[in-house]
Scaffold this active site. Structure first.
Site, PDB file in Angstrom:
ATOM      1  N   TYR A 200       7.956  -9.066  -0.631  1.00  0.00           N
ATOM      2  CA  TYR A 200       6.948  -8.882   0.420  1.00  0.00           C
ATOM      3  C   TYR A 200       7.173 -10.004   1.427  1.00  0.00           C
ATOM      4  O   TYR A 200       7.067 -11.182   1.067  1.00  0.00           O
ATOM      5  CB  TYR A 200       5.541  -8.992  -0.154  1.00  0.00           C
ATOM      6  CG  TYR A 200       5.129  -7.815  -1.026  1.00  0.00           C
ATOM      7  CD1 TYR A 200       4.521  -6.696  -0.461  1.00  0.00           C
ATOM      8  CD2 TYR A 200       5.332  -7.824  -2.404  1.00  0.00           C
ATOM      9  CE1 TYR A 200       4.122  -5.616  -1.247  1.00  0.00           C
ATOM     10  CE2 TYR A 200       4.934  -6.748  -3.197  1.00  0.00           C
ATOM     11  CZ  TYR A 200       4.331  -5.653  -2.611  1.00  0.00           C
ATOM     12  OH  TYR A 200       3.938  -4.595  -3.390  1.00  0.00           O
ATOM     13  N   PRO A 292      -0.971   0.575   2.247  1.00  0.00           N
ATOM     14  CA  PRO A 292      -0.036   0.607   1.121  1.00  0.00           C
ATOM     15  C   PRO A 292       0.360  -0.752   0.550  1.00  0.00           C
ATOM     16  O   PRO A 292       0.946  -0.801  -0.540  1.00  0.00           O
ATOM     17  CB  PRO A 292       1.201   1.305   1.706  1.00  0.00           C
ATOM     18  CG  PRO A 292       1.086   1.132   3.182  1.00  0.00           C
ATOM     19  CD  PRO A 292      -0.370   1.072   3.494  1.00  0.00           C
ATOM     20  N   LYS A 296      -1.704   0.339  -4.178  1.00  0.00           N
ATOM     21  CA  LYS A 296      -2.900   0.657  -4.971  1.00  0.00           C
ATOM     22  C   LYS A 296      -3.345   2.117  -4.868  1.00  0.00           C
ATOM     23  O   LYS A 296      -4.247   2.538  -5.601  1.00  0.00           O
ATOM     24  CB  LYS A 296      -4.070  -0.256  -4.556  1.00  0.00           C
ATOM     25  CG  LYS A 296      -3.877  -1.688  -4.992  1.00  0.00           C
ATOM     26  CD  LYS A 296      -3.926  -1.819  -6.519  1.00  0.00           C
ATOM     27  CE  LYS A 296      -3.382  -3.128  -7.007  1.00  0.00           C
ATOM     28  NZ  LYS A 296      -2.583  -3.038  -8.217  1.00  0.00           N
TER      29      LYS A 296
HETATM   30  C1  PHB Z   1       7.200   1.492  -2.543  1.00  0.00           C
HETATM   31  O1  PHB Z   1       8.123   1.298  -3.336  1.00  0.00           O
HETATM   32  O2  PHB Z   1       7.161   2.516  -1.834  1.00  0.00           O
HETATM   33  C2  PHB Z   1       6.129   0.477  -2.427  1.00  0.00           C
HETATM   34  C3  PHB Z   1       6.130  -0.600  -3.288  1.00  0.00           C
HETATM   35  C4  PHB Z   1       5.160  -1.567  -3.193  1.00  0.00           C
HETATM   36  C5  PHB Z   1       4.189  -1.465  -2.217  1.00  0.00           C
HETATM   37  C6  PHB Z   1       4.159  -0.379  -1.361  1.00  0.00           C
HETATM   38  C7  PHB Z   1       5.137   0.596  -1.464  1.00  0.00           C
HETATM   39  O3  PHB Z   1       3.273  -2.447  -2.106  1.00  0.00           O
END
Ligand code: PHB
Ligand code: APR
Length: 389
Positions: A200, A292, A296
């Site tokens: 992230y 997203p 969750k």
């Molecule tokens: C995803 O793999 O699409 C994904 C993973 C983690 C998130 C949001 C989307 O926080």
């Protein structure tokens, strides 16, 4: 037609509920507006909390998940060129499992077909009647022909744009919403993930996320403007922008390739209260949406399903109305916590168009606190792996 529970919507919420009820001999019919291929074509997030994994096990749908899902003990967070890790297993004793929502849905459809249970596709004009009586029924059309199902209960699992929520009268319903001033541009590519854990990233150019589906299928996102269109972004432009938002060593290691899917999702927080009206129960996206960040959406749908499944078991197995009567209160208590986490994590990681210098300093201070404080990491980890049901 007659059934015990009429389920409107054949997304993950409706299918999981149907499959769990099936294991207890409680009969349901699932009504889905689209085709199965259409439902399975939607790409959504892919991080499963322990609670959802346990529900899939209980539903008898976890074999492939255990064989192919990737266990993640932590996640990486970056800002600028700095990167640190939050260890979920160390802080909570629990990892998460990376396994696409599309695959969860596919497994649930397969189990449903194997059980010979009924799913009706291409269903139009669903109307829920008498939800505030003891004898509700649902009408719908297939190929222009009208049908009727009498039932004990209706589960509204038809997503944000469904009819179930609208069935609850406006004077009973209260809605809470926050719309974020940016979207996520996501691509799927047949390339190995840049890192074995998710990254992230908060960068001066905006948020980015490096995620994955398997060892040769990656999912990447970048924060984009709400006015952007997927066709404005060539694959090359996407990769260039992603590389500028993650630490240099990760950018250098990134393997790029043609996108096999590219789409933009707006970010929204939304909750409707109550989640029950008479014999109608809302589950999943029909009742709430999260941005997203933190994945969750599916997991919160699963906690609703857990409370509703237990309430219906109470009703059919013990002749008690307690569980169904408590459904809205129990589900909402957990929903609001997931809303808070998703909102907090989104606020922490994105650049806002109207962010002041002070706001930026606050964001950096909070990320620094998270980087250096074990209690803050534990709180983050507890939310990420999923609060208890
Ligand atoms: C995803 O793999 O699409 C994904 C993973 C983690 C998130 C949001 C989307 O926080
Ligand atoms: N009649 C029948 N089916 C309908 C109707 C209708 N009027 N309206 C919508 N549907 C169907 C949709 O076609 C969809 O397949 O209901 C289903 C709802 O599925 P989702 O939108 O996936 O919602 P849900 O099952 O609650 O799953 C929650 O999915 O949207 C993600 O982020 C969300 O991950 C979360 C999860």
């Amino acid at each position: 037609m007659k059934t015990q529970v009429a389920i409107v919507g054949g997304g993950p919420s409706g299918l999981l509920l149907a499959q769990l009820l099936h294991t207890r001999g409680i009969e349901s019919v699932v009504l889905e507006r689209k085709t199965k291929d259409y439902v399975l074509g939607r790409i959504r997030a892919g991080v499963l909390e322990r609670g959802l994994v346990a529900l899939l096990e209980e539903a008898g749908c976890a074999d492939r998940l255990h064989a192919e899902g990737i266990v993640h003990d932590g996640t990486l967070m970056s800002y600028g060129d700095e990167m640190f890790r939050i260890d979920f297993t160390e802080h909570t004793g629990t990892p998460v499992v990376v396994y696409g929502q599309t695959e969860v849905t596919r497994d649930l459809y397969e189990a449903r077909e194997a059980a010979g249970a009924q799913t009706l596709f291409n269903v139009e004009d669903v109307v829920i009647h008498g939800a505030d009586t003891d004898a509700p029924h649902v009408t719908f059309a297939i190929d222009g022909e009208t049908h009727r199902i009498d039932c004990d209960f209706v589960a509204g699992c038809d997503g944000f744009h469904g009819v179930s929520r609208q069935t609850i009268p406006l004077e009973v319903r209260r809605e809470y919403e926050k719309v974020y001033p940016f979207g996520w541009l996501g691509i799927l590519s047949r390339t190995p993930p840049v890192n074995h854990e998710l990254i992230y990233a908060n960068s001066p150019r905006g948020f980015a996320l490096c995620s994955m589906r398997n060892e040769n299928l990656s999912r990447y996102y970048i924060q984009c403007s709400l006015s952007d269109k997927p066709e404005d972004w060539t694959d090359d432009a996407f990769w260039q922008e992603l590389k500028r938002r993650i630490p240099a060593d990760q950018a250098n290691a990134l393997v790029t390739g043609p996108s096999i899917e590219k789409s933009i999702a707006p970010l929204r927080s939304f909750v409707t209260e109550p989640m029950r009206w008479g014999r109608l129960f809302l589950c999943g996206d029909a009742a709430h949406i999260v941005p997203p960040t933190g994945a969750k959406g599916l997991n919160t749908a699963a906690s609703d399903v857990h409370y509703l499944y237990n309430g219906l078991r109470d009703w059919y197995e013990n002749g008690s109305a307690e569980g169904v009567d408590l459904y809205s209160e129990l589900a909402l208590a957990r929903v609001w916590k997931a809303e808070r986490f998703s909102w907090w994590f989104s606020s922490l990681m994105h650049r806002y168009p109207d962010q002041s210098e002070f706001d930026l300093k606050m964001q950096v201070a909070e990320i620094e606190f998270l980087r250096t404080n074990a209690a803050a990491q534990k709180a983050m980890a507890e939310n990420y792996v999923g609060l208890p049901y």
